[in-house]
Design a protein around this motif. Structure first.
Motif, mmCIF file in Angstrom:
data_model
loop_
_atom_site.group_PDB
_atom_site.id
_atom_site.type_symbol
_atom_site.label_atom_id
_atom_site.label_comp_id
_atom_site.label_asym_id
_atom_site.label_seq_id
_atom_site.Cartn_x
_atom_site.Cartn_y
_atom_site.Cartn_z
ATOM 1 N N LEU A 234 1.028 -1.016 0.171
ATOM 2 C CA LEU A 234 0.181 0.061 0.000
ATOM 3 C C LEU A 234 0.951 1.365 0.041
ATOM 4 C CD1 LEU A 234 -2.419 -0.859 2.459
ATOM 5 C CD2 LEU A 234 -3.184 -1.047 -0.040
ATOM 6 N N PRO A 235 1.645 1.367 0.628
ATOM 7 C CA PRO A 235 2.616 2.569 0.565
ATOM 8 C C PRO A 235 3.591 2.581 -0.482
ATOM 9 C CG PRO A 235 2.906 1.302 2.971
ATOM 10 C CD PRO A 235 2.110 0.690 1.675
ATOM 11 N N GLY A 236 3.925 1.548 -1.351
ATOM 12 C CA GLY A 236 4.026 2.101 -2.603
ATOM 13 C C GLY A 236 3.370 2.763 -3.998
ATOM 14 N N ARG A 237 1.737 2.133 -3.269
ATOM 15 C CA ARG A 237 0.888 2.628 -4.266
ATOM 16 C C ARG A 237 0.726 3.974 -4.371
ATOM 17 N NH1 ARG A 237 -3.333 -2.140 -5.881
ATOM 18 N NH2 ARG A 237 -2.359 -4.147 -4.940
ATOM 19 N N VAL A 238 1.465 5.101 -3.451
ATOM 20 C CA VAL A 238 0.534 6.309 -2.787
ATOM 21 C C VAL A 238 1.333 7.204 -4.150
ATOM 22 C CG1 VAL A 238 0.144 8.014 -1.286
ATOM 23 C CG2 VAL A 238 -0.644 5.099 -1.302
ATOM 24 N N ARG A 239 0.980 8.467 -4.657
ATOM 25 C CA ARG A 239 1.923 9.078 -5.897
ATOM 26 C C ARG A 239 1.077 10.845 -4.831
ATOM 27 N NH1 ARG A 239 4.378 5.124 -6.511
ATOM 28 N NH2 ARG A 239 5.526 4.242 -8.196
ATOM 29 N N LEU A 240 1.860 12.030 -5.193
ATOM 30 C CA LEU A 240 1.115 13.022 -4.921
ATOM 31 C C LEU A 240 1.186 13.399 -6.630
ATOM 32 C CD1 LEU A 240 4.422 14.166 -2.720
ATOM 33 C CD2 LEU A 240 1.527 14.572 -1.901
ATOM 34 N N ALA A 241 -0.057 14.547 -6.621
ATOM 35 C CA ALA A 241 -0.275 14.524 -8.151
ATOM 36 C C ALA A 241 1.122 15.977 -8.401
ATOM 37 C CB ALA A 241 -1.656 15.715 -7.269
ATOM 38 N N PRO A 242 1.289 15.928 -9.384
ATOM 39 C CA PRO A 242 2.026 16.855 -9.862
ATOM 40 C C PRO A 242 2.083 17.978 -9.295
ATOM 41 C CG PRO A 242 1.689 15.529 -11.958
ATOM 42 C CD PRO A 242 0.547 14.983 -10.859
ATOM 43 N N GLY A 243 2.690 19.259 -8.950
ATOM 44 C CA GLY A 243 2.316 20.048 -8.703
ATOM 45 C C GLY A 243 3.370 20.903 -9.994
#
Length: 331
Positions: free
Chosen positions: A298-307
């Motif tokens: 689960l931690p490896g699937r989380v991304r931030l939206a490009p800023g």
């Protein structure tokens, strides 16, 4: 990807324009034929049907001027907008922050007419954000194939736009991704939806403001995370509870539709890396006692939206690609 989020070849008939119309600002991008962002602009949003339409025209003209591309060379325009959107006829109603009430604004038809017959597609703002995030991931890694993702918007409320097998999932009633109204504590406080203890009450931007009101006028999430970083024990506890609630939303999305990525967007995502690390840490802690959860990474699937680019406007431009046609008669 096309207007349904379906993967498409990297080239399109020509440039497309995407608009993300919000309550205070309208963001516009011009998407080049290779899928990259050639130009972007921002201007204030004027309320009401006339203000929204005139602002959309100005945004298209402004971003094409910035890219040195004649408006007549644009092959399609897409619009992301809040409210109840009919993606078939391109109308919108009940966008209260834009001054649009229950009477439908035939935005696609009217905007197309003002732009000389360019095809226009209109989609809900959260859906275009999901399509935009999927498109940017595909551009960054073309070999990855159709992208599965959920765009988790951490804003005033909490909801997700979902792309499955490269296709936007709206749902039979348009409610796909409305995880903010899944009750997580039946004895919790009342939610505006009529239920109690909904996830939105714990994992939205408003949830932070409720427990950590701003004292300086800056966004409450910024103040909270700064205080936690400085070692304030109460701030650390509030931050960790918030991260755990967002982690619960991530877990819900992965366990329900097994998306490859959950992209954190919305106002709270402007915190950047500190938010991502807090949510990943919460997911790691919650997976520690479960071999099943650990196997899902689960931690490896989380991304931030490009800023660096407005994701919603990019997704709207992808929607515009799917409407790359000129309407011969708009009477």
């Amino acid at each position: 990807m096309d207007e349904n989020g379906t993967a498409t070849p990297p080239a399109s008939p020509g440039p497309s324009v995407g608009l993300d119309i919000g309550g205070t600002k309208t963001l516009a991008v011009l998407l080049a034929p290779d899928g990259t962002v050639a130009a972007q602009t921002r201007l204030p949003t004027a309320p009401g049907p006339r203000g929204v339409l005139d602002g959309a025209v100005r945004a298209v003209e402004g971003v094409t001027r910035a890219a040195d591309v004649p408006v007549e060379d644009v092959t399609g325009v897409g619009v992301g907008i809040p409210g109840l959107v009919d993606a078939v006829d391109g109308s919108v109603r009940h966008a209260v922050n834009l001054g649009l009430d229950g009477e439908a604004l035939e935005l696609a038809t009217l905007l197309s007419a003002r732009l000389g017959g360019i095809g226009v597609g209109v989609e809900n703002d959260l859906n275009v954000a999901a399509v935009g995030a999927a498109h940017l991931l595909e551009v960054a890694d073309p070999a990855s194939g159709p992208v599965d993702l959920a765009f988790l918007a951490l804003g005033t409320g909490l909801a997700a736009g979902v792309v499955l097998d490269g296709r936007l999932r709206r749902g039979s009633h348009g409610a796909a991704g409305e995880i903010g109204h899944v009750p997580v504590d039946p004895a919790g406080p009342p939610c505006a939806c009529g239920q109690r203890g909904c996830l939105e009450l714990y994992a939205s931007g408003s949830a932070i403001s409720a427990v950590w009101p701003t004292t300086s006028g800056r966004p409450a999430p910024v103040e909270l995370f700064e205080a936690a970083e400085a070692g304030d024990p109460r701030a650390v506890a509030v931050r960790d509870r918030y991260a755990s609630a967002v982690a619960a939303a991530v877990r819900l999305l992965v366990l329900s539709v097994d998306v490859r990525y959950v992209v954190l967007g919305g106002g709270v995502s402007q915190l950047g890396q500190p938010l991502l690390e807090a949510v990943q840490e919460a997911l790691e802690d919650e997976s520690a006692a479960s071999g099943f959860l650990r196997s899902l990474d689960l931690p490896g699937r989380v991304r931030l939206a490009p800023g660096r680019v407005p994701v919603g406007a990019v997704g709207a431009a992808v929607v515009g690609r799917g409407h790359a046609a000129r309407v011969p008669d708009l009477r």
